[in-house]
Every structure is written in structure tokens, then in C-alpha cells.
Motif scaffolding. Structure first.
Motif, short mmCIF file in Angstrom:
data_model
loop_
_atom_site.label_atom_id
_atom_site.label_comp_id
_atom_site.label_asym_id
_atom_site.label_seq_id
_atom_site.Cartn_x
_atom_site.Cartn_y
_atom_site.Cartn_z
N LYS A 1 0.79 -1.24 -0.20
CA LYS A 1 -0.10 0.15 -0.09
C LYS A 1 0.84 1.35 -0.06
O LYS A 1 0.39 2.16 -0.71
N THR A 2 1.98 1.49 0.84
CA THR A 2 2.77 2.65 1.07
C THR A 2 3.52 2.67 -0.35
O THR A 2 3.69 3.84 -0.90
N GLU A 3 3.90 1.66 -1.04
CA GLU A 3 4.55 1.63 -2.42
C GLU A 3 3.56 2.31 -3.51
O GLU A 3 4.22 3.29 -4.31
N GLN A 4 2.21 2.22 -3.41
CA GLN A 4 1.35 2.58 -4.36
C GLN A 4 1.34 4.05 -4.14
O GLN A 4 0.77 4.95 -4.91
N TRP A 5 1.47 4.56 -2.75
CA TRP A 5 1.25 6.03 -2.19
C TRP A 5 2.29 6.76 -2.12
O TRP A 5 2.49 8.11 -1.88
N GLU A 6 3.34 6.04 -2.61
CA GLU A 6 4.86 6.70 -2.73
C GLU A 6 4.81 8.19 -3.75
O GLU A 6 4.11 8.15 -4.58
N GLY A 7 5.31 9.43 -2.84
CA GLY A 7 5.24 10.39 -3.40
C GLY A 7 4.06 11.49 -3.22
O GLY A 7 3.87 12.77 -3.02
N LEU A 8 2.91 10.89 -2.63
CA LEU A 8 1.59 11.39 -2.00
C LEU A 8 2.11 11.75 -0.54
O LEU A 8 1.43 12.80 -0.19
N PHE A 9 2.68 11.21 0.05
CA PHE A 9 2.99 11.30 1.55
C PHE A 9 4.36 11.63 1.96
O PHE A 9 5.16 10.80 1.38
N GLN A 10 4.68 12.53 2.78
CA GLN A 10 5.98 12.84 2.97
C GLN A 10 6.43 11.97 4.18
O GLN A 10 7.66 11.65 4.26
N GLU A 11 5.79 11.68 5.18
CA GLU A 11 6.03 10.78 6.36
C GLU A 11 5.18 9.55 6.25
O GLU A 11 3.90 9.85 6.30
N MET A 12 5.57 8.54 6.68
CA MET A 12 4.81 7.26 6.97
C MET A 12 5.14 6.59 8.12
O MET A 12 6.35 6.42 8.51
N ASN A 13 4.18 6.53 9.07
CA ASN A 13 4.48 6.12 10.30
C ASN A 13 3.40 4.89 10.60
O ASN A 13 2.16 4.92 10.75
N PRO A 14 4.21 3.78 10.99
CA PRO A 14 5.49 3.51 10.93
C PRO A 14 6.26 3.48 9.56
O PRO A 14 5.57 3.25 8.59
N ASP A 15 7.37 3.56 9.43
CA ASP A 15 8.10 3.48 8.23
C ASP A 15 8.24 2.27 7.58
O ASP A 15 8.55 1.11 8.35
N PRO A 16 7.52 2.04 6.58
CA PRO A 16 7.63 0.59 5.89
C PRO A 16 8.94 -0.07 5.67
O PRO A 16 8.83 -1.26 5.47
N SER A 17 9.94 0.66 5.61
CA SER A 17 11.35 0.04 5.43
C SER A 17 11.96 -0.48 6.30
O SER A 17 13.05 -1.10 6.30
N TYR A 18 11.32 -0.28 7.69
CA TYR A 18 11.74 -0.96 8.89
C TYR A 18 10.85 -2.00 9.02
O TYR A 18 9.99 -2.00 9.98
N LYS A 19 10.94 -3.36 8.83
CA LYS A 19 10.22 -4.29 8.93
C LYS A 19 10.04 -4.91 10.41
O LYS A 19 9.07 -5.01 10.70
N LYS A 20 11.35 -4.76 11.01
CA LYS A 20 11.21 -5.21 12.54
C LYS A 20 10.41 -4.34 13.30
O LYS A 20 9.71 -4.72 14.07
N LEU A 21 10.60 -3.01 12.90
CA LEU A 21 9.94 -1.84 13.77
C LEU A 21 8.38 -2.20 13.58
O LEU A 21 7.49 -2.28 14.32
N CYS A 22 7.96 -2.32 12.26
CA CYS A 22 6.43 -2.57 11.93
C CYS A 22 5.96 -3.75 12.54
O CYS A 22 4.78 -3.72 13.20
N LYS A 23 6.83 -4.69 12.52
CA LYS A 23 6.28 -6.12 13.38
C LYS A 23 5.94 -5.90 14.67
O LYS A 23 5.19 -6.43 15.44
N SER A 24 6.92 -5.18 15.26
CA SER A 24 6.85 -4.86 16.87
C SER A 24 5.70 -3.91 17.24
O SER A 24 5.39 -4.08 18.53
N LEU A 25 5.23 -3.25 16.05
CA LEU A 25 4.18 -2.36 16.75
C LEU A 25 2.97 -2.99 16.40
O LEU A 25 1.73 -2.59 16.77
N MET A 26 2.52 -4.32 15.92
CA MET A 26 1.38 -5.02 15.62
C MET A 26 0.89 -5.47 17.11
O MET A 26 1.57 -5.83 17.83
#
Length: 65
Positions: free
Chosen positions: A23-48
Motif C-alpha cells: 500500500k505504501t509503495e502505491q502511495w509513494e510521492g503522495l505522503f512525506q512521512e509514513m508512520n511506521p516507516d515501511p522500510s523497517y520491517k522489525k519495527l512494523c512487526k513490533s508495533l502490531m
């Protein structure tokens, strides 16, 4: 300024992460900041969090413009 908030649910953490990354790849360029950052897989998983009633994993996100 605006943004988009939501959540992604899935049966496994990797399923949720891959859907969020797609989803974030589809929206690339539309949003300046993504929280959580999708490039940090471990962080995303820890926030689930796991829904105790369904067993699904949930990732809450907010995208800033």
C-alpha cells in the motif's frame, strides 16, 4: 496539511507487513512521512497487536502529507 490513518489486519505478521508495504509503495510521492516507516520491517512487526477475539494481527498507521 492532511493525512491518512487506518489499520491493516491479517492472519500473520508477515501478511500484514507485506500488505502495508504494498500500500505504501502505491502511495509513494503522495505522503512525506509514513508512520511506521515501511522500510523497517522489525519495527512494523513490533508495533502490531493481536486481537484476542479473532487472533488477527493489526498494524495501525498514519501517513502525513
Amino acid at each position: 496539511m492532511g493525512g491518512l490513518s487506518g489499520e491493516i489486519k491479517g492472519k500473520s505478521k508477515i501478511e500484514v507487513y507485506l500488505e502495508y508495504k504494498e500500500k505504501t509503495e502505491q502511495w509513494e510521492g503522495l505522503f512525506q512521512e509514513m508512520n511506521p516507516d515501511p522500510s523497517y520491517k522489525k519495527l512494523c512487526k513490533s508495533l502490531m497487536v493481536q486481537d484476542p477475539s479473532t487472533g488477527e494481527w493489526i498494524l495501525h498507521y498514519h501517513l502525513h502529507t
